[in-house]
Scaffold this motif. Sequence first.
Motif, PDB file in Angstrom:
ATOM      1  N   ARG A  31       0.849  -1.191   0.000  1.00  0.00           N
ATOM      2  CA  ARG A  31       0.000   0.000   0.000  1.00  0.00           C
ATOM      3  C   ARG A  31       0.891   1.251   0.000  1.00  0.00           C
ATOM      4  O   ARG A  31       0.892   2.025   0.943  1.00  0.00           O
ATOM      5  N   GLY A  59       1.115   3.697  -2.541  1.00  0.00           N
ATOM      6  CA  GLY A  59       0.734   4.812  -3.382  1.00  0.00           C
ATOM      7  C   GLY A  59       1.472   4.773  -4.709  1.00  0.00           C
ATOM      8  O   GLY A  59       2.348   3.944  -4.945  1.00  0.00           O
ATOM      9  N   ASP A  92     -11.967  11.403  -3.795  1.00  0.00           N
ATOM     10  CA  ASP A  92     -10.605  11.323  -3.275  1.00  0.00           C
ATOM     11  C   ASP A  92      -9.991  12.713  -3.227  1.00  0.00           C
ATOM     12  O   ASP A  92      -9.381  13.179  -4.193  1.00  0.00           O
ATOM     13  N   THR A 102      -7.464  13.640  -1.764  1.00  0.00           N
ATOM     14  CA  THR A 102      -6.005  13.640  -1.670  1.00  0.00           C
ATOM     15  C   THR A 102      -5.329  13.782  -3.022  1.00  0.00           C
ATOM     16  O   THR A 102      -4.114  13.958  -3.085  1.00  0.00           O
ATOM     17  N   VAL A 156       1.905  12.417  -6.314  1.00  0.00           N
ATOM     18  CA  VAL A 156       1.575  11.189  -5.591  1.00  0.00           C
ATOM     19  C   VAL A 156       0.068  10.951  -5.623  1.00  0.00           C
ATOM     20  O   VAL A 156      -0.719  11.837  -5.273  1.00  0.00           O
ATOM     21  N   ARG A 194      -2.381   8.651  -3.740  1.00  0.00           N
ATOM     22  CA  ARG A 194      -2.303   7.835  -2.522  1.00  0.00           C
ATOM     23  C   ARG A 194      -3.161   6.577  -2.597  1.00  0.00           C
ATOM     24  O   ARG A 194      -2.805   5.550  -2.024  1.00  0.00           O
ATOM     25  N   ARG A 195      -4.314   6.638  -3.267  1.00  0.00           N
ATOM     26  CA  ARG A 195      -5.208   5.479  -3.322  1.00  0.00           C
ATOM     27  C   ARG A 195      -4.728   4.530  -4.422  1.00  0.00           C
ATOM     28  O   ARG A 195      -5.332   4.408  -5.493  1.00  0.00           O
ATOM     29  N   HIS A 196      -3.643   3.845  -4.134  1.00  0.00           N
ATOM     30  CA  HIS A 196      -3.037   2.939  -5.113  1.00  0.00           C
ATOM     31  C   HIS A 196      -2.309   1.840  -4.361  1.00  0.00           C
ATOM     32  O   HIS A 196      -1.450   2.117  -3.521  1.00  0.00           O
ATOM     33  N   TRP A 197      -2.676   0.590  -4.627  1.00  0.00           N
ATOM     34  CA  TRP A 197      -1.983  -0.566  -4.074  1.00  0.00           C
ATOM     35  C   TRP A 197      -1.349  -1.327  -5.226  1.00  0.00           C
ATOM     36  O   TRP A 197      -1.729  -1.156  -6.402  1.00  0.00           O
ATOM     37  N   HIS A 210       7.636   4.137  -3.699  1.00  0.00           N
ATOM     38  CA  HIS A 210       6.292   4.121  -4.258  1.00  0.00           C
ATOM     39  C   HIS A 210       6.300   3.210  -5.486  1.00  0.00           C
ATOM     40  O   HIS A 210       7.359   2.926  -6.047  1.00  0.00           O
TER      41      HIS A 210
END
Length: 437
Positions: A144, A146, A171, A173, A200, A202-205, A297
């Motif tokens: 997790r 980002g 989102d 962010t 960046v 952030r909501r990225h896995w 990241h």
Amino acid sequence: MRAPGDAGIAGSRRVAVVGGGVAGLSAALHLRLGGAEVVVLERHRTGAGASSGNAGWICPTQAGPLPEPGLATYGLRALLDRDSPLYVDPRHLPRLAPWLVRFARNCAPARHRRGVVALEALGRRAFGAVADLEPLGFRPELHRLGLLVASRDPAVTQAFLDGLEAFRARDATIPTVPLTGEAVRELEPALSSAVRAAAVIRRHWHVRPDSYMSSLAAVATAHGVQITEDAPVLRFATRGGAVTHVETPGGDVEADAVVLATGARLGTDTRMLGVALPVEAGKGYSFSVALDPVPSHAVLFAEPHVGCSPLTTGVRLAGTMEFSGVNDRLVPGRIEAMQRGVRPLLSSWDEGSVAGEWTGMRPIAPDGLPIVGRLPGSANVYVSGAYSMLGMTLALPAAEALAELVLTGRRPEVLAPFDAARFARRAASAARARAAS
């Protein structure tokens, strides 16, 4: 989520899922959790296709359809350039040309916006769908961290951020402007000074895809899904508009319903049932390399269109879109072009560590949207595919909705934009227009 054995309104149903990639296994598991008896028929090995060697991104915030404004013009310039991220094999061009025309039409801004809205609605369940499986024993290698969108030209990263406007309502962010200059390296020392802008998400896995697939298969098997490998489909036996048996070299498999989830072969397999879905194979490539420092990241290198996923052992780089038909030929020059594009953007690169070169076929429809729902003209055949580069993001949420459709007959509204009948309707409309002219 129902426990295995809680039957839906159709009672105890036997469902044959054809295809053991991320789409097929996700569908099989959710059908089983919905009370069905499920058998998966995989032509080779479970997870061995495009599901096994991709970047492993779960990225609901940047889930947009592949045909986007400007891509048609770019594609014409890059069409036959072997170093381009987008490449069409000249030998394949005559057969692909009608599909490319449809793809180009879908690059219109209004169509792209509709696609973004549809994919955002489906993809917003991506993280929750993964988390819901964790109590069942789903344990892939998951990061997790980002996503860092990096570019040489700040205008490129800015354009990427501008394209995420539809997601900002959910989102907050998502940045509106990128970092530039030395602020980029302060955030991510693994990038070289050639990178002049970054942002960046952030909501990225991201996951290690092979661990994701093996864990998904283990959970499905533990909950009663039967997986049969080396079981290519030879024929579908039908009666009264419904499939009754799926014929394989190992024998016939009875089924009350069939789900086709065969990736880039989806169009070929539906032709066996009299329906030609326009799914093409967009081949991607990946390889691993040792970097020091390792990026903190996942990274999207915007100009060469290459993704970077740091894993527990090495870093995976993935990218390109090659249209050369359904085949697993690995062209070394495509890997070399990726390396030339990315190497100057990283602060370190160990030439001797490059390994694990891989290629796989992404299934792509001309509008860039998945095909999920009942197959037109069939009473009990459903499809789940054409996830393009979003299989890890969308397959689980789509499987939840598809299981409801198969087991209850009620189609969740989130699946409406992905109905397979949209292609049949367009074909009928074009036929009427030709007849009137």
